[in-house]
Design a protein around this motif. Structure first.
Motif, PDB file in Angstrom:
ATOM      1  N   TYR A   1       9.522 -17.102  46.185  1.00  0.00           N
ATOM      2  CA  TYR A   1       9.636 -16.546  47.535  1.00  0.00           C
ATOM      3  C   TYR A   1       8.354 -16.836  48.295  1.00  0.00           C
ATOM      4  O   TYR A   1       7.267 -16.503  47.837  1.00  0.00           O
ATOM      5  CB  TYR A   1       9.894 -15.043  47.461  1.00  0.00           C
ATOM      6  CG  TYR A   1      10.062 -14.378  48.801  1.00  0.00           C
ATOM      7  CD1 TYR A   1      11.115 -14.724  49.641  1.00  0.00           C
ATOM      8  CD2 TYR A   1       9.190 -13.393  49.229  1.00  0.00           C
ATOM      9  CE1 TYR A   1      11.288 -14.119  50.869  1.00  0.00           C
ATOM     10  CE2 TYR A   1       9.351 -12.771  50.454  1.00  0.00           C
ATOM     11  CZ  TYR A   1      10.408 -13.136  51.268  1.00  0.00           C
ATOM     12  OH  TYR A   1      10.578 -12.539  52.489  1.00  0.00           O
ATOM     13  N   HIS A   2       8.484 -17.483  49.463  1.00  0.00           N
ATOM     14  CA  HIS A   2       7.312 -17.898  50.239  1.00  0.00           C
ATOM     15  C   HIS A   2       7.197 -17.200  51.589  1.00  0.00           C
ATOM     16  O   HIS A   2       6.303 -17.510  52.349  1.00  0.00           O
ATOM     17  CB  HIS A   2       7.329 -19.415  50.455  1.00  0.00           C
ATOM     18  CG  HIS A   2       7.329 -20.180  49.174  1.00  0.00           C
ATOM     19  ND1 HIS A   2       6.246 -20.248  48.337  1.00  0.00           N
ATOM     20  CD2 HIS A   2       8.300 -20.899  48.566  1.00  0.00           C
ATOM     21  CE1 HIS A   2       6.536 -20.980  47.273  1.00  0.00           C
ATOM     22  NE2 HIS A   2       7.785 -21.389  47.394  1.00  0.00           N
ATOM     23  N   GLY A   3       8.116 -16.304  51.915  1.00  0.00           N
ATOM     24  CA  GLY A   3       8.008 -15.589  53.185  1.00  0.00           C
ATOM     25  C   GLY A   3       9.362 -15.293  53.797  1.00  0.00           C
ATOM     26  O   GLY A   3      10.391 -15.814  53.368  1.00  0.00           O
ATOM     27  N   PHE A   4       9.348 -14.451  54.823  1.00  0.00           N
ATOM     28  CA  PHE A   4      10.587 -13.935  55.395  1.00  0.00           C
ATOM     29  C   PHE A   4      11.474 -14.992  56.044  1.00  0.00           C
ATOM     30  O   PHE A   4      12.669 -14.799  56.188  1.00  0.00           O
ATOM     31  CB  PHE A   4      10.278 -12.823  56.402  1.00  0.00           C
ATOM     32  CG  PHE A   4       9.608 -13.300  57.654  1.00  0.00           C
ATOM     33  CD1 PHE A   4      10.363 -13.626  58.765  1.00  0.00           C
ATOM     34  CD2 PHE A   4       8.228 -13.428  57.727  1.00  0.00           C
ATOM     35  CE1 PHE A   4       9.761 -14.067  59.926  1.00  0.00           C
ATOM     36  CE2 PHE A   4       7.609 -13.869  58.883  1.00  0.00           C
ATOM     37  CZ  PHE A   4       8.379 -14.189  59.989  1.00  0.00           C
ATOM     38  N   SER A   5      10.917 -16.130  56.453  1.00  0.00           N
ATOM     39  CA  SER A   5      11.734 -17.155  57.122  1.00  0.00           C
ATOM     40  C   SER A   5      12.388 -18.127  56.132  1.00  0.00           C
ATOM     41  O   SER A   5      13.219 -18.939  56.528  1.00  0.00           O
ATOM     42  CB  SER A   5      10.889 -17.937  58.125  1.00  0.00           C
ATOM     43  OG  SER A   5       9.848 -18.613  57.449  1.00  0.00           O
ATOM     44  N   GLN A   6      12.045 -18.016  54.860  1.00  0.00           N
ATOM     45  CA  GLN A   6      12.610 -18.907  53.839  1.00  0.00           C
ATOM     46  C   GLN A   6      14.059 -18.522  53.542  1.00  0.00           C
ATOM     47  O   GLN A   6      14.377 -17.352  53.374  1.00  0.00           O
ATOM     48  CB  GLN A   6      11.795 -18.795  52.549  1.00  0.00           C
ATOM     49  CG  GLN A   6      12.385 -19.557  51.393  1.00  0.00           C
ATOM     50  CD  GLN A   6      11.714 -19.214  50.060  1.00  0.00           C
ATOM     51  OE1 GLN A   6      10.736 -18.500  50.019  1.00  0.00           O
ATOM     52  NE2 GLN A   6      12.267 -19.721  48.994  1.00  0.00           N
ATOM     53  N   LYS A   7      14.929 -19.523  53.471  1.00  0.00           N
ATOM     54  CA  LYS A   7      16.300 -19.263  53.056  1.00  0.00           C
ATOM     55  C   LYS A   7      16.346 -19.206  51.541  1.00  0.00           C
ATOM     56  O   LYS A   7      15.765 -20.046  50.857  1.00  0.00           O
ATOM     57  CB  LYS A   7      17.243 -20.348  53.577  1.00  0.00           C
ATOM     58  CG  LYS A   7      17.499 -20.239  55.046  1.00  0.00           C
ATOM     59  CD  LYS A   7      18.632 -21.127  55.481  1.00  0.00           C
ATOM     60  CE  LYS A   7      18.933 -20.876  56.940  1.00  0.00           C
ATOM     61  NZ  LYS A   7      20.058 -21.656  57.407  1.00  0.00           N
ATOM     62  N   LEU A   8      17.032 -18.190  51.031  1.00  0.00           N
ATOM     63  CA  LEU A   8      17.175 -17.998  49.596  1.00  0.00           C
ATOM     64  C   LEU A   8      18.582 -18.395  49.181  1.00  0.00           C
ATOM     65  O   LEU A   8      19.534 -18.248  49.950  1.00  0.00           O
ATOM     66  CB  LEU A   8      16.928 -16.528  49.235  1.00  0.00           C
ATOM     67  CG  LEU A   8      15.576 -15.961  49.657  1.00  0.00           C
ATOM     68  CD1 LEU A   8      15.535 -14.463  49.398  1.00  0.00           C
ATOM     69  CD2 LEU A   8      14.449 -16.654  48.928  1.00  0.00           C
ATOM     70  N   LEU A   9      18.720 -18.875  47.967  1.00  0.00           N
ATOM     71  CA  LEU A   9      20.022 -19.295  47.449  1.00  0.00           C
ATOM     72  C   LEU A   9      20.623 -18.153  46.639  1.00  0.00           C
ATOM     73  O   LEU A   9      19.983 -17.618  45.734  1.00  0.00           O
ATOM     74  CB  LEU A   9      19.874 -20.546  46.580  1.00  0.00           C
ATOM     75  CG  LEU A   9      21.165 -21.139  46.024  1.00  0.00           C
ATOM     76  CD1 LEU A   9      22.092 -21.601  47.154  1.00  0.00           C
ATOM     77  CD2 LEU A   9      20.860 -22.303  45.100  1.00  0.00           C
TER      78      LEU A   9
ATOM     79  N   ASP B   1      27.078  -7.483  45.106  1.00  0.00           N
ATOM     80  CA  ASP B   1      27.735  -8.131  43.963  1.00  0.00           C
ATOM     81  C   ASP B   1      27.231  -9.558  43.795  1.00  0.00           C
ATOM     82  O   ASP B   1      27.651 -10.252  42.886  1.00  0.00           O
ATOM     83  CB  ASP B   1      29.258  -8.153  44.166  1.00  0.00           C
ATOM     84  CG  ASP B   1      29.840  -6.752  44.147  1.00  0.00           C
ATOM     85  OD1 ASP B   1      29.267  -5.883  43.464  1.00  0.00           O
ATOM     86  OD2 ASP B   1      30.858  -6.517  44.824  1.00  0.00           O
ATOM     87  N   SER B   2      26.357  -9.994  44.676  1.00  0.00           N
ATOM     88  CA  SER B   2      25.823 -11.352  44.618  1.00  0.00           C
ATOM     89  C   SER B   2      24.661 -11.421  43.634  1.00  0.00           C
ATOM     90  O   SER B   2      24.133 -10.406  43.198  1.00  0.00           O
ATOM     91  CB  SER B   2      25.348 -11.782  46.007  1.00  0.00           C
ATOM     92  OG  SER B   2      26.428 -11.785  46.914  1.00  0.00           O
ATOM     93  N   LYS B   3      24.283 -12.672  43.333  1.00  0.00           N
ATOM     94  CA  LYS B   3      23.190 -12.912  42.398  1.00  0.00           C
ATOM     95  C   LYS B   3      22.190 -13.843  43.066  1.00  0.00           C
ATOM     96  O   LYS B   3      22.570 -14.812  43.719  1.00  0.00           O
ATOM     97  CB  LYS B   3      23.775 -13.552  41.131  1.00  0.00           C
ATOM     98  CG  LYS B   3      22.819 -13.625  39.973  1.00  0.00           C
ATOM     99  CD  LYS B   3      23.505 -13.884  38.641  1.00  0.00           C
ATOM    100  CE  LYS B   3      24.380 -15.107  38.627  1.00  0.00           C
ATOM    101  NZ  LYS B   3      24.850 -15.465  37.295  1.00  0.00           N
ATOM    102  N   LEU B   4      20.904 -13.557  42.903  1.00  0.00           N
ATOM    103  CA  LEU B   4      19.852 -14.392  43.467  1.00  0.00           C
ATOM    104  C   LEU B   4      19.582 -15.563  42.536  1.00  0.00           C
ATOM    105  O   LEU B   4      19.333 -15.379  41.351  1.00  0.00           O
ATOM    106  CB  LEU B   4      18.570 -13.571  43.653  1.00  0.00           C
ATOM    107  CG  LEU B   4      17.369 -14.313  44.221  1.00  0.00           C
ATOM    108  CD1 LEU B   4      17.638 -14.758  45.661  1.00  0.00           C
ATOM    109  CD2 LEU B   4      16.131 -13.434  44.168  1.00  0.00           C
ATOM    110  N   LEU B   5      19.631 -16.794  43.071  1.00  0.00           N
ATOM    111  CA  LEU B   5      19.384 -17.992  42.271  1.00  0.00           C
ATOM    112  C   LEU B   5      17.996 -18.580  42.523  1.00  0.00           C
ATOM    113  O   LEU B   5      17.475 -19.291  41.680  1.00  0.00           O
ATOM    114  CB  LEU B   5      20.455 -19.053  42.565  1.00  0.00           C
ATOM    115  CG  LEU B   5      21.898 -18.648  42.262  1.00  0.00           C
ATOM    116  CD1 LEU B   5      22.843 -19.770  42.643  1.00  0.00           C
ATOM    117  CD2 LEU B   5      22.075 -18.254  40.808  1.00  0.00           C
ATOM    118  N   THR B   6      17.411 -18.279  43.675  1.00  0.00           N
ATOM    119  CA  THR B   6      16.074 -18.782  44.003  1.00  0.00           C
ATOM    120  C   THR B   6      15.051 -18.149  43.073  1.00  0.00           C
ATOM    121  O   THR B   6      15.160 -16.980  42.729  1.00  0.00           O
ATOM    122  CB  THR B   6      15.738 -18.432  45.470  1.00  0.00           C
ATOM    123  OG1 THR B   6      16.739 -19.007  46.316  1.00  0.00           O
ATOM    124  CG2 THR B   6      14.383 -18.976  45.876  1.00  0.00           C
ATOM    125  N   THR B   7      14.044 -18.934  42.671  1.00  0.00           N
ATOM    126  CA  THR B   7      13.038 -18.422  41.732  1.00  0.00           C
ATOM    127  C   THR B   7      11.664 -18.220  42.354  1.00  0.00           C
ATOM    128  O   THR B   7      10.780 -17.678  41.708  1.00  0.00           O
ATOM    129  CB  THR B   7      12.895 -19.381  40.532  1.00  0.00           C
ATOM    130  OG1 THR B   7      12.550 -20.675  41.018  1.00  0.00           O
ATOM    131  CG2 THR B   7      14.184 -19.453  39.740  1.00  0.00           C
TER     132      THR B   7
END
Length: 69
Positions: free
Chosen positions: A27-35, A19-25
């Motif tokens: 993606y630089h890799g698996f260790s990156q935190k997404l908003l 039910d969440s929505k991705l705000l990050t635009t």
């Protein structure tokens, strides 16, 4: 072979599996935190690995962290 995740594929996964929505635009890799934005409106950060594999798909208010043993 490893599946290469793009920001578009991640956004589609988030929309179809939570039910969440991705705000990050970007993606630089698996260790990156997404908003993300939870269904309650709270913003939270998680790596996509935790979001996908550990089912941590809500904010800390809606899905409190599990108590360690």
């Amino acid at each position: 072979m490893n599946k290469r995740w793009t920001i578009d594929k991640i956004k589609e996964f988030v929309e179809n599996n939570s039910d969440s929505k991705l705000l990050t635009t970007e993606y630089h890799g698996f260790s990156q935190k997404l908003l993300f934005e939870c269904a309650c409106g709270t913003h939270f950060e998680k790596t996509f690995t935790k979001f996908k594999n550990n089912h941590q798909r809500k904010c800390a208010v809606c899905q409190p962290p599990k108590v360690s043993r």
